[in-house]
Design a protein around this motif. Structure first.
Motif, PDB file in Angstrom:
ATOM      1  N   UNK A  84       0.900   3.846  -3.116  1.00  9.30           N
ATOM      2  CA  UNK A  84       0.385   5.200  -2.967  1.00  9.30           C
ATOM      3  C   UNK A  84       1.471   6.239  -3.249  1.00  9.30           C
ATOM      4  N   UNK A  94       1.666   6.405  -6.950  1.00 10.02           N
ATOM      5  CA  UNK A  94       0.534   7.157  -7.469  1.00 10.02           C
ATOM      6  C   UNK A  94       0.760   8.654  -7.307  1.00 10.02           C
ATOM      7  N   UNK A 130     -12.347  10.917  -6.134  1.00  9.31           N
ATOM      8  CA  UNK A 130     -11.257  11.195  -5.194  1.00  9.31           C
ATOM      9  C   UNK A 130     -11.833  11.714  -3.888  1.00  9.31           C
ATOM     10  N   UNK A 173      -4.927   4.964  -6.355  1.00  7.39           N
ATOM     11  CA  UNK A 173      -4.237   4.487  -5.166  1.00  7.39           C
ATOM     12  C   UNK A 173      -4.686   3.060  -4.884  1.00  7.39           C
ATOM     13  N   UNK A 176      -5.731  12.908  -1.103  1.00  9.79           N
ATOM     14  CA  UNK A 176      -5.874  12.771  -2.549  1.00  9.79           C
ATOM     15  C   UNK A 176      -5.822  11.281  -2.895  1.00  9.79           C
ATOM     16  N   UNK A 177      -6.874  10.579  -2.496  1.00 15.50           N
ATOM     17  CA  UNK A 177      -6.878   9.128  -2.618  1.00 15.50           C
ATOM     18  C   UNK A 177      -8.083   8.693  -3.439  1.00 15.50           C
ATOM     19  N   UNK A 178      -7.931   7.606  -4.157  1.00 23.43           N
ATOM     20  CA  UNK A 178      -9.042   7.097  -4.956  1.00 23.43           C
ATOM     21  C   UNK A 178     -10.130   6.544  -4.037  1.00 23.43           C
ATOM     22  N   UNK A 230       0.808  -1.224   0.000  1.00 16.63           N
ATOM     23  CA  UNK A 230       0.000   0.000   0.000  1.00 16.63           C
ATOM     24  C   UNK A 230       0.845   1.280   0.000  1.00 16.63           C
TER      25      UNK A 230
END
Lengths: 324, 359
Positions: A154, A157, B153, A169, B170-172, A150
């Motif tokens: 991330x 990303x 997001x 992510x 800023x994460x999916x 992870x």
């Protein structure tokens, strides 16, 4: 002379076959024949039965089934493009990783890098990987691989998010964890079969290469690997076949999400996982669609195996190596 | 010397005989596996269906079983859709469903069907997001867009707008949804359709199974969704309140009809149900897609038991009636503790009355 008399006597060990011997031999031959044909019959019956149950779905959805990515049991619309994509993506990724490590390991274990005893020890350890149940791999993937991946994912990303491969992510289950676990699962197969292939290369070939003044690496890369390529290729095809059909671990790790994406970190789905997860509850129409999907998976696996064999023949012919 | 040859022949013969014996053994062993079950004393009532109320039903069964040990009751949590299917096919004695039963399906049942609301609950949006300082608040437009795949997001302005104090990454966003045919999905989409004409007319609409436009991770059962949320960072999904509470998942505050952000808890659920607790229409089927009330939580649903009107065995009918009547009275006391909303007294009373229809 004495011995000869002994044999010609009526109770000799090499007497003419008795009726019982005839009977046993004949029935044994019949049984082996039957067993051989039975395998063929099972394959045909399997194809036939799945095909028969899939016929209504084939009639309803035609080839559009393969090009649509909708799976909506409500509206009876089904398509498996996303699953085909996910199956091939995860398997090819797994094959690249697992294949690389498998072949490298086979070289390492067969080319006298290690004392024989240690090599045997390593070989056993690698083979041990094949004995781990797939559900254990799945759990291990969820609780070990995903948390380790992870932060890396991330970070990728964040810094390289413009590359489609890293565009999302990693939340948990996803393509990359599934592919990594697949790689580990097919590693023992690839390593074991490649080792056999490398060991079959006559020692003289290697000595001849050394005699011509090659270094060890030149001998391995230019002489040994091409000579054993047919066998190594077979190992890769076997591994790929296993990756395509692997169900449990992938179903636990891939995220089971019906979408087509290039991102390594987003959840996806495979045909085998779709079958395993949707069968228990599927209604009549969905079962037909699932049968169609099963047929497609079967055909993909068959195709891969046939392609693999054909390629194997071509490469070995081109290299002038006789295949058994 | 003859003995050696004889031995060779006998060896072969024994080998073949053993192989034959093994084959025969396999063939003949199979009927042995299908031994009839030992007869039990009292009636056995089999149920299946919704996972949403399953923890409550399991509790009822165990508590009731201590009081009435001669009645055996089972409940398989397989999802509302599968429960209804088994009920229509006559494979069970009763079923659980949060989507009630449609008229066409009910028409297929020759023995007649009686709906009994057994409990009620909230559908919450539980999420897994590290490092959030407070509860997430979602306005109506935001959670519709979320499920429609238009928000991808966590730091989307539509989420930021109502959460100015939270540092959203800023994460999916990964949506976790139900794979099996589910009453929980039905309740959620019923609500989404009520608050968004866009969702109702051009989106996926209402259903027990949805092809999620944004691509969702699918899991089986309420417990499946809850555990998937637990292992997936940056995910959000919908489950019954009790499941999220048990796993310690944070739940989003949702904007209700009056524009208030409401935390899902026992009170807000009861308020939603209480504000709408008039007598149920005949058939006892009623949905509250968007309950009114200042502090009412917006997504609530009843969960029903489906019973046949006629049972061939009178002891089945009477055992089931006593069990359900018990659930509707004493059983309600267990609801709150497990994260459900006890039925308003008026409705429980009405439901008990309807049990007379069963013979």
């Amino acid at each position: 002379m004495k011995r000869f008399e002994q044999f010609s006597a009526s109770d000799a060990i090499s007497g003419p076959p008795s009726k019982a011997d005839y009977w046993v031999d004949r029935s044994f031959r019949t049984v082996t024949h039957l067993c051989a044909w039975l395998i063929l019959a099972i394959v045909i019956a399997l194809l036939w039965q799945i095909g028969e149950k899939a016929i209504p779905a084939i009639r309803d959805y035609h080839l559009g089934f393969l090009t649509s990515a909708v799976w909506d049991a409500n509206k009876d619309q089904f398509g498996i493009l996303a699953e085909i994509w996910g199956t091939l993506y995860s398997s090819i990724l797994g094959l690249i990783i697992g294949g690389f490590f498998g072949v490298v390991m086979a070289i390492f274990l067969t080319q006298d890098f290690l004392p024989p005893l240690l090599a045997a020890f390593f070989r056993t350890i690698v083979e041990l990987l094949a004995a781990i149940p797939s559900v254990v791999y799945g759990l291990w993937g969820i609780f070990v691989v995903v948390p380790v991946l992870r932060p890396v994912a991330n970070w990728l990303n964040e810094t390289l998010g413009w590359i489609p491969l890293f565009s999302t992510t990693l939340s948990g289950p996803g393509l990359l964890p599934a592919a990594l676990v697949l790689a580990i699962m097919i590693l023992p197969t690839i390593a074991a079969v490649s080792q056999d292939a490398l060991r079959l290369v006559p020692y003289r070939t290697k000595e001849a290469a050394y005699g011509l003044g090659t270094t060890r690496w030149e001998a391995i890369l230019r002489v040994l690997l091409p000579t054993a390529s047919a066998g190594i290729f077979g190992a890769l095809v076997l591994g790929f076949g296993r990756a395509l059909g692997e169900t449990m671990a992938v179903a636990m790790l891939i995220g089971n999400s019906n979408q087509i994406t290039l991102s390594l970190f987003s959840p996806a789905n495979t045909l085998a996982a779709l079958l395993a997860l949707n069968f228990p509850e599927a209604g009549k129409v969905e079962v037909r669609a699932l049968m169609y999907a099963a047929l497609v998976l079967l055909l993909i696996t068959l195709l891969v195996n046939m392609l693999g064999t054909a390629l194997m023949h071509r490469t070995s012919k081109a290299l002038g190596v006789k295949t058994r | 010397m003859s003995s050696a040859k004889d031995r060779a022949v006998t060896d072969r013969r024994t080998w073949i005989r053993t192989a034959m014996g093994l084959l025969l053994g396999i063939v003949s062993a199979s009927p042995l596996l299908a031994r009839p079950e030992a007869p039990s004393q009292g009636p056995v009532l089999r149920g299946a269906g919704a996972t949403f109320p399953a923890p409550l039903y399991q509790r009822w069964i165990s508590v009731y079983g201590q009081q009435q040990p001669e009645v055996k009751i089972t409940y398989d949590a397989v999802g509302s859709g599968e429960g209804i299917r088994r009920f229509v096919a006559g494979e069970v004695d009763f079923a659980g469903s949060d989507a009630a039963i449609s008229d066409e399906q009910a028409a297929q049942i020759t023995r007649g069907v009686q709906l009994v609301p057994a409990t009620a609950g909230m559908v919450v949006l539980a999420y897994n997001l590290k490092g959030l300082e407070g509860p997430l608040k979602l306005k109506r437009e935001a959670y519709v867009d979320l499920f429609a795949g238009r928000i991808t997001k966590w730091n989307d302005p539509r989420i930021k707008e109502t959460n100015p104090t939270l540092s959203l990454p800023n994460q999916t966003i990964t949506i976790v949804a139900r794979q099996d045919s589910s009453g929980t999905t039905y309740a959620l989409t019923n609500h989404l359709s009520a608050i968004s004409p866009e969702w109702r007319d051009r989106g996926p609409g209402i259903g027990k199974v949805i092809d999620w436009p944004g691509g969702a991770m699918l899991a089986r059962g309420n417990e499946g969704v809850a555990s998937r949320l637990k292992i997936s960072e940056g995910s959000i999904g919908y489950v019954e309140y009790g499941f999220a509470k048990r796993l310690g998942l944070p739940m989003a505050w949702l904007e209700n009809k009056r524009g208030q952000f409401v935390e899902p808890n026992d009170q807000s659920g009861e308020l939603a149900l209480g504000a709408n607790s008039k007598l149920l229409p005949t058939g006892l089927r009623s949905f509250m897609p968007d309950p009114d009330g200042e502090h009412a939580y917006p997504i609530v649903t009843f969960s029903w038991l489906l019973l046949y009107r006629h049972y061939p065995a009178p002891e089945h009918a009477s055992a089931l009636k006593t069990f359900v009547a018990w659930g509707l009275s004493q059983g309600q006391a267990h609801a709150r503790e497990l994260g459900y909303i006890p039925l308003p007294a008026l409705i429980a009373e009405q439901a008990r009355g309807e049990l007379d229809n069963i013979e």
